[in-house]
Structures are given as structure tokens and as C-alpha cells.
Design a protein around this motif. Structure first.
Motif, mmCIF file in Angstrom:
data_model
loop_
_atom_site.group_PDB
_atom_site.id
_atom_site.type_symbol
_atom_site.label_atom_id
_atom_site.label_comp_id
_atom_site.label_asym_id
_atom_site.label_seq_id
_atom_site.Cartn_x
_atom_site.Cartn_y
_atom_site.Cartn_z
ATOM 1 N N GLU A 51 -37.916 -96.563 51.446
ATOM 2 C CA GLU A 51 -37.761 -98.012 51.382
ATOM 3 C C GLU A 51 -38.300 -98.567 50.066
ATOM 4 O OE1 GLU A 51 -36.624 -101.779 52.414
ATOM 5 O OE2 GLU A 51 -36.131 -99.864 53.377
ATOM 6 N N GLN A 52 -39.446 -98.039 49.634
ATOM 7 C CA GLN A 52 -40.002 -98.468 48.355
ATOM 8 C C GLN A 52 -39.085 -98.100 47.197
ATOM 9 O OE1 GLN A 52 -43.918 -96.783 48.135
ATOM 10 N NE2 GLN A 52 -44.779 -98.133 49.704
ATOM 11 N N VAL A 53 -38.470 -96.918 47.274
ATOM 12 C CA VAL A 53 -37.536 -96.508 46.220
ATOM 13 C C VAL A 53 -36.327 -97.439 46.189
ATOM 14 C CG1 VAL A 53 -35.947 -94.690 45.505
ATOM 15 C CG2 VAL A 53 -38.273 -94.103 46.188
ATOM 16 N N ARG A 54 -35.778 -97.763 47.367
ATOM 17 C CA ARG A 54 -34.641 -98.679 47.411
ATOM 18 C C ARG A 54 -35.024 -100.051 46.883
ATOM 19 N NH1 ARG A 54 -33.673 -95.901 52.365
ATOM 20 N NH2 ARG A 54 -34.824 -97.515 53.492
ATOM 21 N N HIS A 55 -36.223 -100.496 47.259
ATOM 22 C CA HIS A 55 -36.690 -101.800 46.778
ATOM 23 C C HIS A 55 -36.875 -101.785 45.269
ATOM 24 C CE1 HIS A 55 -38.561 -105.716 47.046
ATOM 25 N NE2 HIS A 55 -39.614 -105.267 46.378
ATOM 26 N N GLU A 59 -34.945 -104.014 42.517
ATOM 27 C CA GLU A 59 -35.661 -104.809 41.521
ATOM 28 C C GLU A 59 -35.220 -104.451 40.109
ATOM 29 O OE1 GLU A 59 -39.804 -104.264 42.185
ATOM 30 O OE2 GLU A 59 -39.929 -105.913 43.637
ATOM 31 N N LEU A 60 -35.003 -103.166 39.856
ATOM 32 C CA LEU A 60 -34.548 -102.729 38.541
ATOM 33 C C LEU A 60 -33.161 -103.285 38.232
ATOM 34 C CD1 LEU A 60 -34.939 -101.016 36.003
ATOM 35 C CD2 LEU A 60 -34.026 -99.050 37.275
ATOM 36 N N ALA A 61 -32.276 -103.241 39.232
ATOM 37 C CA ALA A 61 -30.933 -103.786 39.023
ATOM 38 C C ALA A 61 -30.978 -105.290 38.778
ATOM 39 C CB ALA A 61 -30.052 -103.468 40.232
ATOM 40 N N GLU A 65 -29.864 -107.247 35.365
ATOM 41 C CA GLU A 65 -28.908 -108.354 35.404
ATOM 42 C C GLU A 65 -29.508 -109.607 34.763
ATOM 43 O OE1 GLU A 65 -26.360 -110.971 38.691
ATOM 44 O OE2 GLU A 65 -27.663 -109.321 39.319
ATOM 45 N N LEU A 66 -30.796 -109.872 35.084
ATOM 46 C CA LEU A 66 -31.468 -111.025 34.491
ATOM 47 C C LEU A 66 -31.586 -110.866 32.982
ATOM 48 C CD1 LEU A 66 -33.020 -113.683 34.762
ATOM 49 C CD2 LEU A 66 -35.086 -112.337 35.227
ATOM 50 N N GLN A 67 -31.904 -109.664 32.527
ATOM 51 C CA GLN A 67 -32.019 -109.424 31.093
ATOM 52 C C GLN A 67 -30.698 -109.673 30.384
ATOM 53 O OE1 GLN A 67 -33.057 -105.429 30.078
ATOM 54 N NE2 GLN A 67 -33.086 -105.810 27.873
ATOM 55 N N GLU A 68 -29.610 -109.170 30.961
ATOM 56 C CA GLU A 68 -28.299 -109.382 30.353
ATOM 57 C C GLU A 68 -27.949 -110.869 30.322
ATOM 58 O OE1 GLU A 68 -25.622 -107.025 32.622
ATOM 59 O OE2 GLU A 68 -26.358 -105.097 31.844
#
Length: 221
Positions: A51-55, A59-61, A65-68
Motif C-alpha cells: 500500500e505504501q508503494v502504491r501510495h 504521489e510520484l505521478a 504531473e504538477l511539475q510538467e
């Protein structure tokens, strides 16, 4: 020769064996319970880790997206700034790199930059200090139109015929439009000062043009 075992000793051994069997069975049950608990804890730990990995992946995705989106908006605002600076903005290259240790919501910061550009994009009216130049624009436009009118009259007289009748009328129309001609240089002046040609500057130009035209007509009689 071996001595025979008495019934009491045999019974004690049987009781001891039964007791040991019960203890072994209890220890086995305890070990099995401990093992099951450890397996359940390990399964929960694996599930929590997944679950932490999916979270973290989400967050990374979201961060990418926010960076772009921030990079695209920053480039757009930077382009607008270059446009506002005009010729001086051409010397600017791409947007500056992010500052080290910068904090704050980038979306909020970009929103503030956008508001600032919107405020600076809205030009104000020409100040009263340029009124002499506006008067000069109106007078120059009237003089230019009057000169064109005089040329039209002279052309009519020179060619004769129908032109001798029509050219004076055209000359009068051109002369009367003289005050409006002064609005052209006044608009150029306003653009160079990043201002709008509002009602007051237009009135100054037109009044100066009308007075100059009237004076020229009086003097030309």
C-alpha cells in the motif's frame, strides 16, 4: 537377572509419559500459534508495504504531473513577460531555473505572478504632462490636412473642368478632417508610453485640431 518392575513403577512411568506427551502437545500448539501469528504479521506488513508503494507511486505521478504543469505555466508567463518588455525582452532566454531551497505552493506562486502580469498589462491613461505634445499632434494634423486641401484646390485650378468644381469640395472635406488626423500620432505616443488614448487625450487633440483648422481657414481667406 533383571528384577521385575512393580505395578506402581509402571503406573508412574505411564503417568510421566502422558505428562510429557501433554507438554509436547502444548508446546507444539504454542509453536503453531506463534507461527500463525508471525505469518499473519508478515502478511500484514507485506500488505502495508504494498500500500505504501502504491501510495508513493501515485504521489510520484502526481508530482511529475504538477511539475510538467508548473513548467508549462512558467514558460507561458515568461513568454508573456518577454512580450511586455518588448525589444528588451528579446535578450532574455528561457525562464530561470528553480531557486534552491524555495518553499511554498508553486501553483499559488504562479497565480500571483499571473495576477501581477495582468495588472501590468492593463495600461493607464496618458498623464497630463503630455498635454503639450497632444496639442502639437492636433495642430500638426490640422496643418497637414490643410496643406493637402490647398494642394487639392491648386490641382483643381490647374486642371480645370470638373476638377475645378470637385477638388475644392474635396479640399474642404480634407481640411475639416484635420483634427482627426492628429489622433494618429497621438495613438503612437500612447502606445510608446504603454497607455491608452482615453477621452481626455482625445479631447485635447481634437480641440487643438479644431482651433488650428479654424485659424488656418480664417488666415487663408
Amino acid at each position: 537377572m533383571n528384577e521385575p518392575v512393580t505395578s506402581e513403577t509402571y503406573a508412574a512411568q505411564v503417568r510421566r509419559l502422558a505428562d510429557l506427551t501433554a507438554r509436547v502437545h502444548a508446546q507444539r500448539e504454542e509453536a503453531r500459534t506463534w507461527y500463525e501469528r508471525q505469518c499473519a504479521a508478515a502478511d500484514r506488513a507485506v500488505a502495508e508495504a504494498d500500500e505504501q508503494v502504491r501510495h508513493a507511486e501515485q504521489e510520484l505521478a502526481d508530482a511529475r504531473e504538477l511539475q510538467e504543469r508548473v513548467d508549462a505555466e512558467a514558460a507561458h508567463l515568461w513568454q508573456q513577460l518577454r512580450g511586455r518588455l518588448g525589444v528588451g525582452g528579446r535578450r532574455l532566454t528561457g525562464p530561470p531555473a528553480p531557486a534552491a531551497g524555495a518553499e511554498g505552493d508553486p501553483v499559488l506562486l504562479l497565480h500571483r505572478v499571473r495576477e501581477l502580469l495582468d495588472r501590468t498589462r492593463q495600461p493607464g491613461e496618458l498623464p497630463g504632462s503630455v498635454n503639450p505634445m497632444l496639442v502639437l499632434c492636433g495642430a500638426a494634423g490640422a496643418v497637414l490636412a490643410y496643406g493637402l486641401g490647398m494642394g487639392a484646390r491648386a490641382a483643381g485650378v490647374g486642371y480645370g473642368g470638373d476638377l475645378a468644381v470637385g477638388m475644392p469640395v474635396l479640399a474642404l472635406v480634407v481640411t475639416l478632417l484635420g483634427p482627426l488626423v492628429g489622433l494618429v500620432p497621438a495613438k503612437v505616443l500612447a502606445d510608446r508610453r504603454h497607455a491608452v488614448l482615453g477621452p481626455r487625450p482625445i479631447t485635447v487633440v481634437l480641440v487643438a485640431g479644431v482651433l488650428t483648422t479654424a485659424l488656418l481657414l480664417v488666415l487663408g481667406r
